[in-house]
Enzyme design. Sequence first.
Site, PDB file in Angstrom:
ATOM      1  N   ARG A  18       0.837  -1.205   0.000  1.00  0.00           N
ATOM      2  CA  ARG A  18       0.000   0.000   0.000  1.00  0.00           C
ATOM      3  C   ARG A  18       0.871   1.254   0.000  1.00  0.00           C
ATOM      4  O   ARG A  18       1.838   1.350   0.752  1.00  0.00           O
ATOM      5  CB  ARG A  18      -0.922   0.011   1.219  1.00  0.00           C
ATOM      6  CG  ARG A  18      -1.845  -1.197   1.252  1.00  0.00           C
ATOM      7  CD  ARG A  18      -2.814  -1.165   2.401  1.00  0.00           C
ATOM      8  NE  ARG A  18      -3.599  -2.396   2.419  1.00  0.00           N
ATOM      9  CZ  ARG A  18      -4.583  -2.634   3.270  1.00  0.00           C
ATOM     10  NH1 ARG A  18      -4.910  -1.737   4.186  1.00  0.00           N
ATOM     11  NH2 ARG A  18      -5.255  -3.772   3.221  1.00  0.00           N
ATOM     12  N   ARG A  30       1.413   2.242   9.939  1.00  0.00           N
ATOM     13  CA  ARG A  30       1.130   2.393   8.507  1.00  0.00           C
ATOM     14  C   ARG A  30       2.430   2.200   7.739  1.00  0.00           C
ATOM     15  O   ARG A  30       3.310   3.056   7.772  1.00  0.00           O
ATOM     16  CB  ARG A  30       0.540   3.775   8.203  1.00  0.00           C
ATOM     17  CG  ARG A  30      -0.862   3.964   8.757  1.00  0.00           C
ATOM     18  CD  ARG A  30      -1.507   5.223   8.196  1.00  0.00           C
ATOM     19  NE  ARG A  30      -2.798   5.479   8.788  1.00  0.00           N
ATOM     20  CZ  ARG A  30      -3.944   4.906   8.420  1.00  0.00           C
ATOM     21  NH1 ARG A  30      -3.940   4.019   7.436  1.00  0.00           N
ATOM     22  NH2 ARG A  30      -5.077   5.208   9.010  1.00  0.00           N
ATOM     23  N   GLU A  57      -7.639   0.774  15.498  1.00  0.00           N
ATOM     24  CA  GLU A  57      -8.094  -0.233  14.530  1.00  0.00           C
ATOM     25  C   GLU A  57      -7.126  -1.406  14.420  1.00  0.00           C
ATOM     26  O   GLU A  57      -5.920  -1.230  14.291  1.00  0.00           O
ATOM     27  CB  GLU A  57      -8.276   0.405  13.157  1.00  0.00           C
ATOM     28  CG  GLU A  57      -8.793  -0.565  12.094  1.00  0.00           C
ATOM     29  CD  GLU A  57      -8.829   0.031  10.700  1.00  0.00           C
ATOM     30  OE1 GLU A  57      -8.895  -0.761   9.746  1.00  0.00           O
ATOM     31  OE2 GLU A  57      -8.782   1.267  10.566  1.00  0.00           O
ATOM     32  N   SER A  65     -10.858  -5.390  10.086  1.00  0.00           N
ATOM     33  CA  SER A  65     -12.148  -4.936   9.571  1.00  0.00           C
ATOM     34  C   SER A  65     -12.865  -6.108   8.918  1.00  0.00           C
ATOM     35  O   SER A  65     -12.252  -7.125   8.599  1.00  0.00           O
ATOM     36  CB  SER A  65     -11.972  -3.793   8.571  1.00  0.00           C
ATOM     37  OG  SER A  65     -11.248  -4.232   7.441  1.00  0.00           O
ATOM     38  N   ARG A  70      -0.194  -4.433  12.580  1.00  0.00           N
ATOM     39  CA  ARG A  70      -0.976  -3.885  13.693  1.00  0.00           C
ATOM     40  C   ARG A  70      -1.108  -4.882  14.845  1.00  0.00           C
ATOM     41  O   ARG A  70      -1.168  -4.482  16.009  1.00  0.00           O
ATOM     42  CB  ARG A  70      -2.346  -3.438  13.196  1.00  0.00           C
ATOM     43  CG  ARG A  70      -2.227  -2.288  12.216  1.00  0.00           C
ATOM     44  CD  ARG A  70      -3.539  -1.648  11.888  1.00  0.00           C
ATOM     45  NE  ARG A  70      -3.331  -0.585  10.917  1.00  0.00           N
ATOM     46  CZ  ARG A  70      -4.290   0.242  10.484  1.00  0.00           C
ATOM     47  NH1 ARG A  70      -5.508   0.110  10.958  1.00  0.00           N
ATOM     48  NH2 ARG A  70      -4.011   1.180   9.599  1.00  0.00           N
TER      49      ARG A  70
END
Length: 414
Positions: free
Chosen positions: A254, A269, A341, A344, A382
């Site tokens: 990403r 990130r 977070e 998801s 994460r």
Amino acid sequence: MLDIQFIRENRELVQEKARLKSIDVDINVLLDKDETRRALLKEVEDLRQKRNELAQKNKGQKPSEDDIQKGKKLREKIDKLEAKLEEVNSEYKEIIGNVPNVFPDDTPIGGEEANKPVKVRGKAEKKKVADHLSWAEGKDYLDFERGAKVAGNKFYYAKGALVELELACMQLAVNTAIKHGFTPMSVPHLVNETTIDGTGFSPRGDEDQIYKIEGENLNLIATSEIPITGYHSGEIFDKQRLPLLYVGISPAYRKEAGAYGKHSKGLYRVHQFNKVELYIFCEPEDSAKWHEKLVAIEEELCKSLEIPYRVVRIASGDLGAPAYKKFDIEYWSPLENKYRELTSCSNVTDYQARRLNIRYRRGDEGTDFVHTLNGTAMAFSRTAIALIENHQDRGGDLKVPKALRKYMGGKKTI
């Protein structure tokens, strides 16, 4: 994409849902293009019919000069209209491709601030711990400096026991999925534009997260959801084959464009991380049930890792274009005294299936589009932060959760 008939019958609803998702699309312009497209198509079909009738009339004999001229004029008209139809079709496809999925009426309205916690598990307490980057660099488990030297900012090397921990987490996630009936899948890390667009990952404005390979019709995947969706593109299943349950194992690449704020330090990130993804193809009437199942599996993994967490219902403006309904699981950060977070889980309904033409046979009722769902089983970047923050002991060692020890040769601490 949405069914055009649904859009025709619900123009105001679709427009309002797009607005509440903060996606700029003009449904009136789309329907105008749709009307023009259908009118042109009818003209072309009528002219083709006339040309076929003329050809049938002269079958087996030499046509008259008058019929030759009629045929020539029909061909010219058809060519002209087909060129116009192709242009309108292209404009129509671009607009309808930008129309987001709708969402249920009980969805919280607003942006990220409107996301609604629906369940809390584990003890959330503030305590003094080292941040994950200081902890890992102090033990020589992470090296961002050399990652930047070799690949650029936000790339890193992981070493030693942190790699062992990562492999253990990945094995736990895959084995948990297999226990629940999922088939493990190793996927291509590069996919074509059709697959990127079909899954709804094409860039919108400043949201471009996809690395493209210059000079080739290839893109690095941001998640294994992309190649798994494309795996069955253009196929029609027998009803008895559904549901199809896959667990994808791959890196995720990403750009994380603009992610240079307070919450992008260290692993939070990064441009590349390893990920285990849950994915389901099912009948439309079963997708709500499978969505709950995916969330339950994500919760099971959090419990196995002994991480305090909460389940959050995602608000309209934070859903993204493909998602109909979405939950996040957030881990408790004792360092920041807040939830962050972790994973998801989305029900995309038939949005991706329509774009990639993935259907199933409903017996005598013909075919229908499947529903697709995706959920993160493990994104180690994460997960590592959550483990490091929640399992440090007073001496600065990391206590390995019991569920991971069998994958780490019985190690209790690192």
